[in-house]
Scaffold this motif. Structure first.
Motif, PDB file in Angstrom:
ATOM      1  N   ILE A 228     -82.713 -19.020   5.073  1.00 36.25           N
ATOM      2  CA  ILE A 228     -83.875 -18.520   4.343  1.00 36.25           C
ATOM      3  C   ILE A 228     -83.544 -17.366   3.411  1.00 36.25           C
ATOM      4  O   ILE A 228     -84.386 -16.981   2.601  1.00 36.25           O
ATOM      5  CB  ILE A 228     -85.031 -18.160   5.290  1.00 36.25           C
ATOM      6  N   LYS A 229     -82.316 -16.811   3.491  1.00 37.39           N
ATOM      7  CA  LYS A 229     -81.950 -15.753   2.551  1.00 37.39           C
ATOM      8  C   LYS A 229     -82.053 -16.233   1.103  1.00 37.39           C
ATOM      9  O   LYS A 229     -82.259 -15.426   0.194  1.00 37.39           O
ATOM     10  CB  LYS A 229     -80.533 -15.244   2.842  1.00 37.39           C
ATOM     11  N   ALA A 230     -81.941 -17.540   0.874  1.00 38.07           N
ATOM     12  CA  ALA A 230     -82.020 -18.067  -0.487  1.00 38.07           C
ATOM     13  C   ALA A 230     -83.417 -17.908  -1.072  1.00 38.07           C
ATOM     14  O   ALA A 230     -83.568 -17.644  -2.276  1.00 38.07           O
ATOM     15  CB  ALA A 230     -81.616 -19.542  -0.500  1.00 38.07           C
ATOM     16  N   ASN A 231     -84.434 -18.066  -0.245  1.00 35.58           N
ATOM     17  CA  ASN A 231     -85.827 -17.927  -0.679  1.00 35.58           C
ATOM     18  C   ASN A 231     -86.678 -17.926   0.589  1.00 35.58           C
ATOM     19  O   ASN A 231     -86.859 -18.972   1.214  1.00 35.58           O
ATOM     20  CB  ASN A 231     -86.243 -19.070  -1.604  1.00 35.58           C
ATOM     21  N   SER A 232     -87.178 -16.766   0.952  1.00 30.12           N
ATOM     22  CA  SER A 232     -87.888 -16.625   2.237  1.00 30.12           C
ATOM     23  C   SER A 232     -89.395 -16.549   2.079  1.00 30.12           C
ATOM     24  O   SER A 232     -90.103 -16.127   3.006  1.00 30.12           O
ATOM     25  CB  SER A 232     -87.387 -15.373   2.970  1.00 30.12           C
ATOM     26  N   ASP A 233     -89.926 -16.981   0.934  1.00 27.30           N
ATOM     27  CA  ASP A 233     -91.376 -16.950   0.742  1.00 27.30           C
ATOM     28  C   ASP A 233     -92.075 -17.832   1.772  1.00 27.30           C
ATOM     29  O   ASP A 233     -91.610 -18.937   2.081  1.00 27.30           O
ATOM     30  CB  ASP A 233     -91.736 -17.429  -0.663  1.00 27.30           C
ATOM     31  N   GLU A 234     -93.213 -17.369   2.242  1.00 30.04           N
ATOM     32  CA  GLU A 234     -93.956 -18.107   3.275  1.00 30.04           C
ATOM     33  C   GLU A 234     -94.298 -19.533   2.854  1.00 30.04           C
ATOM     34  O   GLU A 234     -94.126 -20.472   3.650  1.00 30.04           O
ATOM     35  CB  GLU A 234     -95.224 -17.336   3.651  1.00 30.04           C
ATOM     36  N   PRO A 235     -94.755 -19.786   1.604  1.00 26.01           N
ATOM     37  CA  PRO A 235     -95.027 -21.184   1.232  1.00 26.01           C
ATOM     38  C   PRO A 235     -93.784 -22.066   1.267  1.00 26.01           C
ATOM     39  O   PRO A 235     -93.869 -23.260   1.581  1.00 26.01           O
ATOM     40  CB  PRO A 235     -95.594 -21.064  -0.187  1.00 26.01           C
ATOM     41  N   VAL A 236     -92.624 -21.504   0.933  1.00 24.78           N
ATOM     42  CA  VAL A 236     -91.378 -22.270   0.984  1.00 24.78           C
ATOM     43  C   VAL A 236     -91.036 -22.611   2.432  1.00 24.78           C
ATOM     44  O   VAL A 236     -90.661 -23.750   2.755  1.00 24.78           O
ATOM     45  CB  VAL A 236     -90.238 -21.488   0.309  1.00 24.78           C
ATOM     46  N   LEU A 237     -91.163 -21.641   3.328  1.00 22.82           N
ATOM     47  CA  LEU A 237     -90.883 -21.905   4.745  1.00 22.82           C
ATOM     48  C   LEU A 237     -91.860 -22.935   5.301  1.00 22.82           C
ATOM     49  O   LEU A 237     -91.465 -23.836   6.056  1.00 22.82           O
ATOM     50  CB  LEU A 237     -90.968 -20.606   5.550  1.00 22.82           C
ATOM     51  N   GLN A 238     -93.121 -22.830   4.930  1.00 23.61           N
ATOM     52  CA  GLN A 238     -94.112 -23.811   5.380  1.00 23.61           C
ATOM     53  C   GLN A 238     -93.749 -25.203   4.879  1.00 23.61           C
ATOM     54  O   GLN A 238     -93.858 -26.193   5.619  1.00 23.61           O
ATOM     55  CB  GLN A 238     -95.505 -23.425   4.877  1.00 23.61           C
ATOM     56  N   ALA A 239     -93.313 -25.293   3.632  1.00 22.04           N
ATOM     57  CA  ALA A 239     -92.976 -26.598   3.056  1.00 22.04           C
ATOM     58  C   ALA A 239     -91.808 -27.241   3.781  1.00 22.04           C
ATOM     59  O   ALA A 239     -91.750 -28.471   3.923  1.00 22.04           O
ATOM     60  CB  ALA A 239     -92.670 -26.448   1.570  1.00 22.04           C
ATOM     61  N   LEU A 240     -90.855 -26.431   4.248  1.00 24.48           N
ATOM     62  CA  LEU A 240     -89.648 -26.969   4.879  1.00 24.48           C
ATOM     63  C   LEU A 240     -89.772 -27.107   6.392  1.00 24.48           C
ATOM     64  O   LEU A 240     -88.870 -27.654   7.030  1.00 24.48           O
ATOM     65  CB  LEU A 240     -88.456 -26.061   4.549  1.00 24.48           C
ATOM     66  N   LEU A 241     -90.875 -26.652   6.945  1.00 25.82           N
ATOM     67  CA  LEU A 241     -91.018 -26.581   8.396  1.00 25.82           C
ATOM     68  C   LEU A 241     -90.762 -27.914   9.081  1.00 25.82           C
ATOM     69  O   LEU A 241     -90.037 -27.988  10.079  1.00 25.82           O
ATOM     70  CB  LEU A 241     -92.409 -26.048   8.749  1.00 25.82           C
ATOM     71  N   ASN A 242     -91.341 -28.979   8.581  1.00 23.93           N
ATOM     72  CA  ASN A 242     -91.192 -30.296   9.210  1.00 23.93           C
ATOM     73  C   ASN A 242     -90.248 -31.211   8.440  1.00 23.93           C
ATOM     74  O   ASN A 242     -90.225 -32.425   8.682  1.00 23.93           O
ATOM     75  CB  ASN A 242     -92.570 -30.957   9.339  1.00 23.93           C
TER      76      ASN A 242
END
Length: 398
Positions: free
Chosen positions: A48-62
């Motif tokens: 996540i150091k590359a981009n740790s924005d919450e929407p990005v993490l949500q998008a990759l979650l599953n």
């Protein structure tokens, strides 16, 4: 995201344009495709150091198997998105508070980078009546592959020298607060050659198998790091992921590997989901060279300066010109794209040929979804921050 959407965004009433746009639908599709191509024995974690924005993490979650983090702050970012998703925790400078926080937040694996870090983790875990599952991070004695960055095969702050690994394996057997689950290798970064990357992984596997035999160990996990590159110079020649995965399947079968293999990719997942847009505020010629000054720069998008490369871009023309005097223009010439900072190092692309660029046009930097905003010195000179827009099935979230 197509260029027409970028043009439509550019033509809004907001002036001057300065924004990051992230295409989350594209990100999900890309992550799913990468994951589905891997052999079943492999797991894909997002660094996540590359981009740790919450929407990005949500998008990759599953659409990935978990997340790789390098601080307690990053652990908390992931846990704010999901309480149970697997996390692996790397980094050479973990504090006691971070080790304790990792145990409290139920991190799946902690990558141990030194004997002192190992002893501190054991001490903290025993005080908490816990056992920490760990991987030892190895700095290999030799890494023949070349890449933009090297963290192994030479003297760096990362990992444990290969020659010292046997002593630490023996030490772990005396420490009740830690449980060795395998090894972590991450020796190079931004490798663009699939065949040399396969050879690198084979070297990692050879080391792991040798230590398994020597100490009669059963490794559950071998983390092979990230290190798979993005070709900013030639977007038509990306890392050959499909052939890499085919070769990896052959390698796993031939070597009869009995451990799970973890990839922790960051840039390779998110780079091409993001765009950085910046208006051209001035076009000028100095000592025979042309310069375009942008509403933005390396305080928003530090990657080109950090990596010393010319970042790919397109010019989005804007025909409207509100002033009663001539419009500064460069046509069919090389130009350097500069930011608004008071430093000559604020360069995003140097001497790139353009058909035409004018004051009032907009520049869209492509492949800006990783290591852009997140490694930049946002408040230097106190310029306004860029707008950050997340596109998700035609719904914008800011």
């Amino acid at each position: 995201m197509n260029l027409q959407f970028l043009r439509n965004y550019m033509d809004r009433d907001t002036e001057p344009v300065c924004a990051y746009l992230y295409d989350l639908d594209h990100l999900r599709r890309r992550a799913s495709k990468l994951l589905s191509s891997l052999p079943s024995q492999c797991k894909l974690f997002y660094a996540i150091k590359a981009n740790s924005d919450e929407p990005v993490l949500q998008a990759l979650l599953n659409h990935t198997n978990g997340f790789e983090v390098a601080s307690l702050g990053e652990i908390k970012r992931v846990r704010a998105v999901d309480r149970t998703v697997p996390i692996v925790f790397g980094g050479p400078g973990k504090t006691d508070a971070e080790l304790e926080g990792a145990l409290e937040q139920q991190v799946m694996l902690i990558h141990v980078e030194s004997e002192h870090q190992l002893r501190r983790l054991d001490w903290i875990a025993r005080r908490r009546n816990q056992v920490a599952d760990i991987l030892l991070r190895v700095n290999p004695a030799h890494v023949p592959q070349q890449a933009t960055l090297r963290m192994g095969g030479q003297a760096t702050q990362f990992g444990i020298e290969e020659a010292h690994i046997p002593a630490l394996i023996e030490l772990i057997q005396t420490l009740p607060g830690v449980r060795l689950q395998g090894l972590h290798f991450h020796a190079i970064s931004n490798n663009l050659n699939a065949q040399t990357h396969l050879a690198l992984l084979e070297h990692y596997f050879n080391l792991a198998k040798a230590w398994q035999r020597r100490y009669q160990l059963t490794f559950k996990w071998i983390n092979v790091g990230g290190g798979i590159g993005v070709n900013y110079a030639d977007r038509q020649a990306p890392f050959d992921w499909e052939n890499f995965c085919t070769g990896l399947s052959t390698l796993i079968a031939a070597r009869q590997l009995d451990f799970q293999i973890v990839f922790e990719c960051g840039r390779f997942l998110t780079a091409d989901c993001g765009y950085y847009l910046a208006d051209v505020t001035d076009v000028k010629t100095t000592h025979g060279k042309h310069f375009a000054i942008l509403r933005g720069g390396s305080h928003h998008f530090r990657l080109p300066v950090s990596w010393q490369h010319n970042h790919p871009f397109v010019v989005l023309p804007r025909d409207a010109w509100p002033y009663p005097f001539p419009r500064p223009t460069v046509q069919d010439e090389p130009i350097t794209l500069c930011g608004e900072l008071c430093t000559p190092k604020d360069i995003l692309t140097r001497d790139a040929h353009v058909e035409r660029i004018r004051a009032g046009d907009c520049v869209a930097f492509l492949m800006a979804g990783a290591y852009g905003w997140h490694i930049s010195h946002h408040d230097f000179l106190s310029h306004p921050h860029p707008e950050r827009v997340y596109l998700d099935s035609s719904i914008e979230r800011i």
